[in-house]
Design an enzyme around this catalytic site. Structure first.
Site, PDB file in Angstrom:
ATOM      1  N   ARG A  91       0.848  -1.180   0.000  1.00  0.00           N
ATOM      2  CA  ARG A  91       0.000   0.000   0.000  1.00  0.00           C
ATOM      3  C   ARG A  91       0.897   1.248   0.000  1.00  0.00           C
ATOM      4  NH1 ARG A  91       1.540   1.703   4.233  1.00  0.00           N
ATOM      5  NH2 ARG A  91       0.531   3.690   3.763  1.00  0.00           N
ATOM      6  N   GLY A  92       0.244   2.405  -0.197  1.00  0.00           N
ATOM      7  CA  GLY A  92       1.013   3.637  -0.332  1.00  0.00           C
ATOM      8  C   GLY A  92       1.291   3.862  -1.805  1.00  0.00           C
ATOM      9  N   ALA A  93       1.048   5.099  -2.251  1.00  0.00           N
ATOM     10  CA  ALA A  93       1.070   5.370  -3.689  1.00  0.00           C
ATOM     11  C   ALA A  93       2.367   4.935  -4.390  1.00  0.00           C
ATOM     12  CB  ALA A  93       0.792   6.852  -3.913  1.00  0.00           C
ATOM     13  N   ASP A 143      -1.621  11.019  -2.677  1.00  0.00           N
ATOM     14  CA  ASP A 143      -1.885   9.910  -3.610  1.00  0.00           C
ATOM     15  C   ASP A 143      -2.147  10.410  -5.028  1.00  0.00           C
ATOM     16  OD1 ASP A 143      -2.943   9.128  -0.743  1.00  0.00           O
ATOM     17  OD2 ASP A 143      -2.229   7.329  -1.760  1.00  0.00           O
ATOM     18  N   GLN A 163      -3.178   3.261   9.536  1.00  0.00           N
ATOM     19  CA  GLN A 163      -1.821   3.298   8.961  1.00  0.00           C
ATOM     20  C   GLN A 163      -0.836   4.001   9.896  1.00  0.00           C
ATOM     21  OE1 GLN A 163      -4.586   3.854   7.172  1.00  0.00           O
ATOM     22  NE2 GLN A 163      -4.370   3.136   5.064  1.00  0.00           N
ATOM     23  N   ASN A 183      -5.257  12.783  -0.436  1.00  0.00           N
ATOM     24  CA  ASN A 183      -4.448  11.973   0.479  1.00  0.00           C
ATOM     25  C   ASN A 183      -5.421  11.208   1.380  1.00  0.00           C
ATOM     26  OD1 ASN A 183      -1.835  11.136   1.485  1.00  0.00           O
ATOM     27  ND2 ASN A 183      -2.261  12.326   3.325  1.00  0.00           N
ATOM     28  N   LYS A 184      -4.888  10.421   2.267  1.00  0.00           N
ATOM     29  CA  LYS A 184      -5.694   9.565   3.138  1.00  0.00           C
ATOM     30  C   LYS A 184      -6.797  10.353   3.837  1.00  0.00           C
ATOM     31  CE  LYS A 184      -5.483   6.044   3.387  1.00  0.00           C
ATOM     32  NZ  LYS A 184      -6.393   5.184   2.583  1.00  0.00           N
ATOM     33  N   ARG A 220      -6.899  -0.348  -7.569  1.00  0.00           N
ATOM     34  CA  ARG A 220      -7.211   0.776  -6.657  1.00  0.00           C
ATOM     35  C   ARG A 220      -7.278   2.057  -7.491  1.00  0.00           C
ATOM     36  NH1 ARG A 220      -4.247   1.101  -1.068  1.00  0.00           N
ATOM     37  NH2 ARG A 220      -6.134   2.297  -0.644  1.00  0.00           N
TER      38      ARG A 220
END
Ligand code: MRU
Length: 360
Positions: free
Chosen positions: A53-55, A241, A201, A251-252, A90
């Site tokens: 995970r994470g861009a 992201d 996260q 972003n998140k 995603r």
């Protein structure tokens, strides 16, 4: 900062066996388990299930997915199938589409017989570039922390949200790179780590900072604004992201509220991301697809029991309607600066910075 033991990398690749090893991030921080990915389907599953995970890391994994697809069968049809499946995993982080576009362009420019070899080499290049990119982001961010330290002459309190750390990338992280560099150069920093419900996260960020010996304090998401009002936060550093050319940043989920609170309290708010996170096709922010995730992420919480076994606890019955957007968009007007490997730009100057870099 402890340096004795090299930290476990989020992803490593082995050209000889054409295998990837990843940390299964769905189990962090309760268990550190390494998993092998050997097919493009494994890569797609790992992205979809958030084992990776994470861009930036999603982009690297997708690139290897295309390389593995070419190793199995280098025909156009097979690569198209892999491309479409990987792209559908995603929707929000643009690094996925960015990496896949690079791989497709290369595949289309070379004979089928060379695809397996050259696509693997390209995935390795994308993976390796992550370190240099994030180090450069870190250096630009470090200059800001240094300036704050010169002004305030005390430890600098940094608030971060989600995990834009090394587990979201290959090394350094984006938002965490200046923090590591500050600690390495002896600048005193303290990090407020937000939990980041529902996937938490923040637990991964906490785990990373603890591993690096960096002073930090964990807090629930709702406490961030309060700390800012209390004068306990000097600067907010977050990842992204997808960033539009107008400087709006997805972003998140929860990032937008922190940007509002920072703005209200005159606290600088920086977004740190590689150029690959800038979607140069986008000016209109409403075109960013925000991932709506399974409501069970909210209905259930995960942790360990008294015996140390990972377990889930139900907070809400299955029938309760839940909305679970994975990301939000922080408008450019709330962002002090966007820090990429090219430097620090005010959001409205992002396009100009990219243009200047392209001319060099
Ligand atoms: O849903 P995730 O965990 O893949 O979220 C992406 C992120 O890691 C964050 O939004 C992060 O801040 C930007 S990526 C370095």
């Amino acid at each position: 900062m402890r340096t004795a033991k090299a930290p476990t990398l989020s992803l490593t690749s082995d050209a000889a066996t054409r295998r990837l090893q990843i940390v299964d991030q769905t189990l962090l921080p309760f268990a550190l388990e390494i998993r092998e990915l050997v097919t493009w389907q494994d890569c797609a599953e790992a992205i979809l299930s958030m084992r990776v995970r994470g861009a930036p890391l999603i982009g690297v994994t997708a690139a290897y997915g295309m390389a593995l697809a070419a190793s199995a069968n280098a025909t156009d049809d097979h690569l198209d199938t892999a491309y479409n499946a990987l792209l559908a995993t995603r929707p929000t982080a643009v690094n996925l589409a960015w990496a896949l576009a690079i791989m497709c362009k290369l595949a289309n420019s070379i004979p089928h017989a060379e695809r397996a070899e050259l696509l693997w080499a390209e995935a390795v290049r994308i993976e390796s570039a992550d370190a240099a990119t994030n180090y450069a982001i870190g250096q630009h961010g470090l200059a800001l922390i240094k300036a704050l330290h010169e002004k305030l002459a005390r430890p600098i309190n940094i608030l971060t949200h989600c995990n834009a750390g090394r587990m979201a990338c290959i090394t350094w992280g984006t938002a965490t790179a200046p923090i590591y560099l500050a600690a390495q150069s002896g600048l005193p920093v303290h990090v407020y780590v937000e939990e980041t419900r529902p996937r938490n996260q923040g637990l991964i960020t906490q785990w990373e900072l603890q591993d690096a010996g960096i002073t930090h304090t964990y807090l629930v998401d709702n406490a961030g604004g309060h700390l800012m009002q209390q004068g306990k936060v000097d600067v907010v550093l977050v990842g992204a992201d997808r960033i539009t050319l107008a400087g709006d940043a997805a972003n998140k989920i929860g990032t937008y509220l922190k940007a509002l609170a920072a703005y209200d309290n005159h606290i600088p708010f920086y977004v740190l991301a590689p150029v690959s996170t800038i979607d140069t096709t986008l000016v209109d922010v409403s075109a960013i697809e925000i991932e709506e995730r399974n409501g069970d992420e909210v209905r259930l919480v995960h942790g360990t029991d008294e015996a140390g076994r990972t377990t889930s606890v139900r907070m809400l019955p299955a029938e309760v309607s839940v909305t679970n957007p994975g990301f939000d968009v922080t408008p450019a007007r709330l962002i002090t600066g966007i820090i990429t490997e090219l430097g620090v730009a005010a959001p409205q100057h992002l396009g100009a910075m990219l243009n200047n870099a392209a001319k060099r």
